[in-house]
Design a protein around this motif. Structure first.
Motif, PDB file in Angstrom:
ATOM      1  N   SER A 183      -2.704   1.841  -1.257  1.00 44.95           N
ATOM      2  CA  SER A 183      -1.254   2.100  -1.253  1.00 44.95           C
ATOM      3  C   SER A 183      -0.910   3.218  -2.234  1.00 44.95           C
ATOM      4  O   SER A 183       0.054   3.952  -2.027  1.00 44.95           O
ATOM      5  N   THR A 194      -8.079   6.683   2.610  1.00 45.27           N
ATOM      6  CA  THR A 194      -8.149   5.407   1.885  1.00 45.27           C
ATOM      7  C   THR A 194      -9.538   5.151   1.313  1.00 45.27           C
ATOM      8  O   THR A 194     -10.548   5.536   1.923  1.00 45.27           O
ATOM      9  N   GLU A 233       6.015  -3.400   2.211  1.00 43.91           N
ATOM     10  CA  GLU A 233       6.503  -3.570   0.832  1.00 43.91           C
ATOM     11  C   GLU A 233       6.474  -2.252   0.067  1.00 43.91           C
ATOM     12  O   GLU A 233       7.330  -1.995  -0.781  1.00 43.91           O
TER      13      GLU A 233
HETATM   14  C1  FAD Z   1      -6.097  -0.825  11.228  1.00 42.02           C
HETATM   15  C2  FAD Z   1      -6.075   0.127  10.076  1.00 42.02           C
HETATM   16  C3  FAD Z   1      -6.370   1.477  10.285  1.00 42.02           C
HETATM   17  C4  FAD Z   1      -6.391   2.370   9.212  1.00 42.02           C
HETATM   18  N1  FAD Z   1      -6.760   3.683   9.421  1.00 42.02           N
HETATM   19  C5  FAD Z   1      -6.887   4.511   8.355  1.00 42.02           C
HETATM   20  C6  FAD Z   1      -7.386   5.848   8.525  1.00 42.02           C
HETATM   21  O1  FAD Z   1      -7.707   6.274   9.644  1.00 42.02           O
HETATM   22  N2  FAD Z   1      -7.532   6.642   7.435  1.00 42.02           N
HETATM   23  C7  FAD Z   1      -7.187   6.199   6.184  1.00 42.02           C
HETATM   24  O2  FAD Z   1      -7.328   6.978   5.245  1.00 42.02           O
HETATM   25  N3  FAD Z   1      -6.719   4.941   5.989  1.00 42.02           N
HETATM   26  C8  FAD Z   1      -6.566   4.085   7.036  1.00 42.02           C
HETATM   27  N4  FAD Z   1      -6.116   2.798   6.846  1.00 42.02           N
HETATM   28  C9  FAD Z   1      -5.838   2.329   5.499  1.00 42.02           C
HETATM   29  C10 FAD Z   1      -4.367   2.071   5.217  1.00 42.02           C
HETATM   30  O3  FAD Z   1      -3.676   3.271   5.103  1.00 42.02           O
HETATM   31  C11 FAD Z   1      -4.313   1.191   3.965  1.00 42.02           C
HETATM   32  O4  FAD Z   1      -4.780  -0.096   4.345  1.00 42.02           O
HETATM   33  C12 FAD Z   1      -2.930   1.097   3.361  1.00 42.02           C
HETATM   34  O5  FAD Z   1      -2.544   2.332   2.804  1.00 42.02           O
HETATM   35  C13 FAD Z   1      -2.861   0.020   2.276  1.00 42.02           C
HETATM   36  O6  FAD Z   1      -3.864   0.211   1.330  1.00 42.02           O
HETATM   37  P1  FAD Z   1      -4.806  -1.023   0.937  1.00 42.02           P
HETATM   38  O7  FAD Z   1      -5.347  -1.623   2.185  1.00 42.02           O
HETATM   39  O8  FAD Z   1      -5.788  -0.541  -0.060  1.00 42.02           O
HETATM   40  O9  FAD Z   1      -3.819  -2.091   0.317  1.00 42.02           O
HETATM   41  P2  FAD Z   1      -3.513  -2.299  -1.249  1.00 42.02           P
HETATM   42  O10 FAD Z   1      -3.168  -0.991  -1.882  1.00 42.02           O
HETATM   43  O11 FAD Z   1      -4.591  -3.102  -1.852  1.00 42.02           O
HETATM   44  O12 FAD Z   1      -2.171  -3.181  -1.151  1.00 42.02           O
HETATM   45  C14 FAD Z   1      -2.216  -4.539  -0.683  1.00 42.02           C
HETATM   46  C15 FAD Z   1      -0.788  -5.062  -0.534  1.00 42.02           C
HETATM   47  O13 FAD Z   1      -0.128  -4.998  -1.783  1.00 42.02           O
HETATM   48  C16 FAD Z   1       1.271  -4.814  -1.579  1.00 42.02           C
HETATM   49  N5  FAD Z   1       1.712  -3.664  -2.400  1.00 42.02           N
HETATM   50  C17 FAD Z   1       1.013  -2.557  -2.753  1.00 42.02           C
HETATM   51  N6  FAD Z   1       1.793  -1.728  -3.482  1.00 42.02           N
HETATM   52  C18 FAD Z   1       2.996  -2.322  -3.588  1.00 42.02           C
HETATM   53  C19 FAD Z   1       4.236  -1.973  -4.205  1.00 42.02           C
HETATM   54  N7  FAD Z   1       4.391  -0.815  -4.864  1.00 42.02           N
HETATM   55  N8  FAD Z   1       5.280  -2.844  -4.095  1.00 42.02           N
HETATM   56  C20 FAD Z   1       5.147  -4.015  -3.417  1.00 42.02           C
HETATM   57  N9  FAD Z   1       4.014  -4.390  -2.800  1.00 42.02           N
HETATM   58  C21 FAD Z   1       2.948  -3.564  -2.886  1.00 42.02           C
HETATM   59  C22 FAD Z   1       1.474  -4.613  -0.088  1.00 42.02           C
HETATM   60  O14 FAD Z   1       1.924  -5.835   0.482  1.00 42.02           O
HETATM   61  C23 FAD Z   1       0.086  -4.280   0.423  1.00 42.02           C
HETATM   62  O15 FAD Z   1      -0.094  -4.669   1.773  1.00 42.02           O
HETATM   63  C24 FAD Z   1      -6.064   1.895   7.916  1.00 42.02           C
HETATM   64  C25 FAD Z   1      -5.741   0.550   7.718  1.00 42.02           C
HETATM   65  C26 FAD Z   1      -5.748  -0.333   8.775  1.00 42.02           C
HETATM   66  C27 FAD Z   1      -5.419  -1.781   8.523  1.00 42.02           C
END
Ligand code: FAD
Length: 391
Positions: free
Chosen positions: A140, A130, A371
């Motif tokens: 995402s 990420t 989602e």
């Molecule tokens: C506690 C924790 C541990 C983690 N550990 C790791 C790790 O070890 N390594 C790593 O690489 N990553 C890690 N992550 C990251 C995690 O994989 C990402 O937070 C996740 O993939 C979502 O990406 P984002 O936070 O950028 O959310 P964003 O991409 O900004 O999305 C935000 C919100 O938008 C909505 N959304 C996005 N796309 C869509 C869609 N197509 N349709 C409908 N709704 C949508 C969803 O509700 C989503 O929650 C971790 C996250 C957390 C919270």
């Protein structure tokens, strides 16, 4: 194929459960538990006990064979009976998924250098995928990846930013995803390295994973070419191998935590009286516990179904998506009911119930937010509908 019979797995799971309840539960109020997870000294101490009890890394047998996914489900659920259990037993994320991936795709040299120390519980690892939202990096949508890698003789040079990297602080093995001309690549990286700078450990809602979750800057990191996993451009395909089992293992561990939260809430509701009778005898409370019981079983069955699909040799991408959504949402409801049944005690740190609530809240986000899974399932439903139309 697993080398253990199902009855041997049940015996192993019973030993894991006994160990977690007897040896790890007492650590749940240890002062070395911080906002960014258990301190390294606590991790070492708990793992030493697990090693002595013969339950360290219980899902990987001597020689490297993994239990089947259905067997893993039984063992990992029991390891999750305490939020500290997976760390103590080395069944935690992201190491469990990383060990699985390396077992499947690493070369013999890579295994002896990076995997063996992880399986032995002597080291921790992190998975770097990420990227920060403010830099418009991959979240995402992994296709937005900004971290790059370029060849330089016998090395690759990696540049970029990563965030939410669980366990990066204190890890000695990193698996880093970066983009080359050929496509996404995965690298094994020795840590710590001055070129991989932890800018800060984020303050997050959860607190059970050692090292917490870090914002990381990667600046001209030189990685020997033989530390690439697979071939240039194969990064997303390799990550797919890790994806379903890793998603499912979160479901297994957090199911165990919710089983325990439900036990604690039940005990409270049976002992605590209000308005002349035990709380559980008030229908509003009894029904909450009944709903917990039903959803705990539904979660277990869904995990077992998906594990069976993986054991059949399928990637299980769709099935693990469905299971991850259903189980994480059910566990959230279960943990919430446990808090509610326990009134003020439920939101206090006196029991692990509030911690489990916080942990499963985060689980609805990582390994794909609900989602995103539903959106990709909807796309598949539409594809299947299109394919079913007469030509
Ligand atoms: C506690 C924790 C541990 C983690 N550990 C790791 C790790 O070890 N390594 C790593 O690489 N990553 C890690 N992550 C990251 C995690 O994989 C990402 O937070 C996740 O993939 C979502 O990406 P984002 O936070 O950028 O959310 P964003 O991409 O900004 O999305 C935000 C919100 O938008 C909505 N959304 C996005 N796309 C869509 C869609 N197509 N349709 C409908 N709704 C949508 C969803 O509700 C989503 O929650 C971790 C996250 C957390 C919270």
């Amino acid at each position: 194929m697993s080398e253990l019979t199902d009855s041997q797995v049940v015996e192993l799971a019973d030993r894991v459960e006994h160990f977690v309840r007897a040896e790890i539960v007492p650590y749940e109020h240890d002062p070395r538990l911080g906002a960014h997870g258990p301190a390294e000294s606590l991790v070492r101490e708990m793992r030493g006990k697990a090693r002595d009890a013969g339950v360290l890394t219980p899902h990987i047998l001597p020689g490297g064979t993994h239990l089947s996914q259905r067997q893993t489900a039984i063992v990992l659920q029991r390891s999750g009976l305490s939020p500290l259990g997976p760390t103590a037993l080395n069944t935690m994320a992201p190491d469990e998924g990383n060990m699985y991936l390396l077992g499947k795709v690493a070369t013999p040299e890579q295994k002896s250098r990076f995997l063996e120390t992880l399986v032995a519980g002597d080291a921790r690892s992190a998975f770097f995928m990420t990227e920060p939202a403010d830099l418009e990096g991959a979240g995402s949508d992994p296709s937005m990846m900004k971290t790059t890698c370029r060849r330089d003789g016998n090395h690759w040079i990696i540049d970029g930013h990563k965030t939410f990297i669980t366990g990066a602080d204190g890890a000695t093995v990193g698996i880093v995803m970066a983009k080359a001309e050929e496509g996404a690549c995965l690298f094994l990286v020795d840590l710590p390295d001055p070129a991989v700078r932890i800018e800060r450990v984020l303050d997050t809602i959860d607190s059970s994973m050692p090292g917490g979750h870090s914002l990381v800057r990667i600046d001209e990191l030189r990685v020997p070419a033989d530390q690439m996993l697979g071939d240039p451009g194969s990064g997303f395909a390799l990550a797919q191998i890790r994806l379903s089992p890793a998603r499912l293992s979160h479901c297994m561990r957090w199911l165990g935590a919710c089983v325990r939260a439900h036990e604690i809430a039940t005990d409270y509701a049976c002992r605590r009286h209000a308005f002349g009778k035990a709380l559980i005898d008030h229908e509003g409370v009894g029904f909450m516990l009944a709903e917990n019981k039903i959803e705990l079983k539904q979660a277990e069955l869904m995990i077992d179904w998906c594990a069976g699909v993986l054991d059949g040799g399928n990637l299980g991408t769709v099935e693990s998506s469905m299971t991850k959504v259903a189980v994480s949402e059910m566990l959230m409801r279960i943990a919430d009911r446990c808090v509610q049944v326990m009134g003020g005690t439920g939101v206090s740190g006196d029991t692990i119930v509030e911690r489990v609530f916080r942990e499963v809240r985060a689980f609805r986000i990582y390994d794909g937010p609900t989602e995103v899974h539903k959106w990709s399932l909807a796309k598949k439903i539409k594809r299947d509908w299109s394919a079913s139309l007469p030509s």
